[in-house]
Design an enzyme around this catalytic site. Structure first.
Site, PDB file in Angstrom:
ATOM      1  N   SER A   1       0.831  -1.216   0.000  1.00  0.00           N
ATOM      2  CA  SER A   1       0.000   0.000   0.000  1.00  0.00           C
ATOM      3  C   SER A   1       0.858   1.256   0.000  1.00  0.00           C
ATOM      4  O   SER A   1       2.092   1.179   0.078  1.00  0.00           O
ATOM      5  CB  SER A   1      -0.953   0.002   1.210  1.00  0.00           C
ATOM      6  OG  SER A   1      -0.302   0.427   2.376  1.00  0.00           O
TER       7      SER A   1
ATOM      8  N   SER B   1      11.455   9.712   8.083  1.00  0.00           N
ATOM      9  CA  SER B   1      10.301  10.605   8.198  1.00  0.00           C
ATOM     10  C   SER B   1      10.834  11.958   8.623  1.00  0.00           C
ATOM     11  O   SER B   1      11.944  12.041   9.168  1.00  0.00           O
ATOM     12  CB  SER B   1       9.352  10.062   9.275  1.00  0.00           C
ATOM     13  OG  SER B   1       8.435  11.054   9.702  1.00  0.00           O
TER      14      SER B   1
ATOM     15  N   TYR C   1       7.848   6.329  17.401  1.00  0.00           N
ATOM     16  CA  TYR C   1       7.969   6.411  15.933  1.00  0.00           C
ATOM     17  C   TYR C   1       9.098   7.380  15.562  1.00  0.00           C
ATOM     18  O   TYR C   1       9.974   7.052  14.762  1.00  0.00           O
ATOM     19  CB  TYR C   1       6.627   6.881  15.361  1.00  0.00           C
ATOM     20  CG  TYR C   1       6.594   7.060  13.861  1.00  0.00           C
ATOM     21  CD1 TYR C   1       6.599   5.956  13.012  1.00  0.00           C
ATOM     22  CD2 TYR C   1       6.530   8.329  13.280  1.00  0.00           C
ATOM     23  CE1 TYR C   1       6.559   6.122  11.623  1.00  0.00           C
ATOM     24  CE2 TYR C   1       6.484   8.505  11.909  1.00  0.00           C
ATOM     25  CZ  TYR C   1       6.493   7.391  11.078  1.00  0.00           C
ATOM     26  OH  TYR C   1       6.456   7.562   9.719  1.00  0.00           O
TER      27      TYR C   1
ATOM     28  N   LYS D   1      12.653   6.462  13.758  1.00  0.00           N
ATOM     29  CA  LYS D   1      13.028   7.112  12.494  1.00  0.00           C
ATOM     30  C   LYS D   1      14.349   7.886  12.652  1.00  0.00           C
ATOM     31  O   LYS D   1      15.135   7.969  11.710  1.00  0.00           O
ATOM     32  CB  LYS D   1      11.899   8.028  12.007  1.00  0.00           C
ATOM     33  CG  LYS D   1      10.608   7.282  11.611  1.00  0.00           C
ATOM     34  CD  LYS D   1      10.821   6.357  10.430  1.00  0.00           C
ATOM     35  CE  LYS D   1       9.525   5.783   9.880  1.00  0.00           C
ATOM     36  NZ  LYS D   1       9.739   4.885   8.735  1.00  0.00           N
TER      37      LYS D   1
ATOM     38  N   THR E   1      -1.616   8.757   2.519  1.00  0.00           N
ATOM     39  CA  THR E   1      -1.680   7.283   2.497  1.00  0.00           C
ATOM     40  C   THR E   1      -2.553   6.847   3.680  1.00  0.00           C
ATOM     41  O   THR E   1      -3.056   7.680   4.422  1.00  0.00           O
ATOM     42  CB  THR E   1      -0.288   6.633   2.677  1.00  0.00           C
ATOM     43  OG1 THR E   1       0.138   6.864   4.031  1.00  0.00           O
ATOM     44  CG2 THR E   1       0.744   7.185   1.718  1.00  0.00           C
TER      45      THR E   1
END
Ligand SMILES: NC(=O)c1ccc[n+]([C@@H]2O[C@H](COP(=O)([O-])OP(=O)(O)OC[C@H]3O[C@@H](n4cnc5c(N)ncnc54)[C@H](OP(=O)(O)O)[C@@H]3O)[C@@H](O)[C@H]2O)c1
Length: 267
Positions: free
Chosen positions: A16, A143, A156, A160, A191
Site C-alpha cells: 500500500s 520521516s 515512531y 526514524k 496514504t
C-alpha cells in the site's frame, strides 16, 4: 533509458501507500521489482497490475519484516531466483498515535521492531550480496519526525531518528565499496498510515487523520524518491511546511517547540 532499467529493486511495504506507488514508478522506469509485505492478496493484485505494464517485471515475496526467519527465507529465495539485489528500499513501517507517558514499553518496542530493526535485519542480510557482486543502493524511508520530535509520535520519531544514525553511518562505511545510500524524510503524504498507526494499547488507530488526507499525493512522493535514487541523492526531504519546521528547529530552537506543540494538536 533510465538508470533503473534492468535493475532488481526490492521494496518492503509494497502492499500500500508509498511502497505501492514506488513499485509502479520503478516498473515504469524499466526495473524488475521484488514486492514484500504481509498482505499476500494485495501483493498479488499489484503484481497483476504491474505485469500488464511490463510482463515479467514483478516477483512477490510476502513476509513479515519483523521476523528474522521470514527475512532469511526471503533473501534465500531472491538469491536463488534473481541472484542479486541492485536496490533495497526499506519502506515498511507503522506510525503511532499515543502520548509517551501513556505508552507501555512493549508498544514502543513493537514500533522499533517494524520501523528500525526490520530495516537493519534486511539490510544486513542483503548487503553481502551487494558487496560480493556489482555493488548496490540502500534506501531508508525515515520521516520528517526522524529529524525532529513530534507529539503523539515518541517511539515512531525515535525509531526514524535511529534509521538516520544507522544509514548515515553505513553511507560512510561503504563510501568506497560501490554502495550508495539514500535516506528519505517524507512529511505528510496522503496514504493510509494513520489508519494502521498504533495506539497506547497496541491496537490499530483506525482513523484517517484530516492532516494526512490533505497530505502530498502519494504518486508525487514516489516519483521524487525514485528520481532521488536515480541521481544518487544522499538525502531527500519531501514536504515544504515540515522542511521549514526542520530549519526553524536549527535556527530558532525556542520557536520550534511552540510551533510543534500547536501543530501536534491537529491530527
Ligand atoms: N504517509 C506519511 O505521511 C509518511 C510520512 C513519513 C514517513 N512515512 C513512512 O513511509 C513508509 C510507508 O508508509 P505509508 O505512508 O505508505 O503507509 P501505509 O500505506 O500504511 O504502508 C505501510 C506498509 O508497510 C507494510 N508493513 C507494516 N508492517 C509490516 C511488517 N511487520 N512486515 C511487512 N510489511 C509491513 C504494510 O504492509 P502489510 O500490512 O501488508 O504488511 C504496508 O505495505 C513508512 O515507513 C512510513 O513510516 C510515511
Amino acid at each position: 533509458m533510465t538508470r533503473l532499467k534492468g535493475k532488481n529493486i526490492w521494496i518492503t511495504g509494497a502492499s500500500s501507500g508509498i511502497g505501492k506507488a514506488m513499485s509502479i514508478q520503478a516498473v515504469r522506469a524499466g526495473a524488475r521489482v521484488i514486492l514484500s509485505a504481509r498482505n499476500k492478496d494485495k501483493l498479488e493484485d499489484l503484481k497483476q497490475q504491474l505485469e500488464n505494464v511490463s510482463p515479467g517485471s514483478t516477483v512477490i515475496i510476502p513476509m513479515d519484516v519483523t521476523k528474522a526467519e521470514d527475512i532469511s527465507k526471503s533473501v534465500q529465495i531472491v538469491k536463488d531466483t534473481l541472484g542479486k539485489v541492485d536496490v533495497l528500499i526499506n519502506n515498511a513501517g507503522i506510525s503511532q498515535r499515543s502520548l509517551a507517558v501513556e505508552t507501555p514499553l512493549e508498544v514502543d518496542r513493537m514500533i522499533f521492531e517494524t520501523d528500525f530493526f526490520s530495516a537493519v535485519m534486511l539490510t544486513k542480510a542483503v548487503l553481502p550480496l551487494m558487496l560480493n557482486g556489482s555493488g548496490g543502493h540502500l534506501v531508508a524511508i525515515s520521516s520528517m519526525t526522524g529529524l525532529f520530535g513530534y507529539p503523539m509520535r515518541s517511539a515512531y520519531s525515535a525509531a526514524k531518528h535511529a534509521l538516520r544514525g544507522f544509514f548515515e553511518t553505513l553511507a560512510i562505511e561503504l563510501k568506497d565499496k560501490n554502495i550508495n545510500v539514500t535516506i528519505v524524510y517524507p512529511g505528510r503524504i496522503h496514504t493510509d498510515i494513520s489508519l494502521s498507526s498504533l495506539t497506547k494499547d497496541g491496537s490499530r488507530y483506525g482513523i484517517m487523520d484530516r492532516a494526512q488526507e490533505k497530505g502530498i499525493p502519494v504518486e508525487k512522493c514516489a516519483r521524487k524518491i525514485i528520481k532521488a535514487i536515480e541521481v544518487n541523492k544522499k538525502q531527500l526531504m519531501i514536504g515544504f511546511p515540515e522542511a521549514c519546521l526542520y530549519y526553524v528547529k536549527i535556527f530558532f530552537p525556542a520557536l520550534f517547540y511552540n510551533i510543534a506543540q500547536k501543530a501536534g494538536r491537529i491530527q
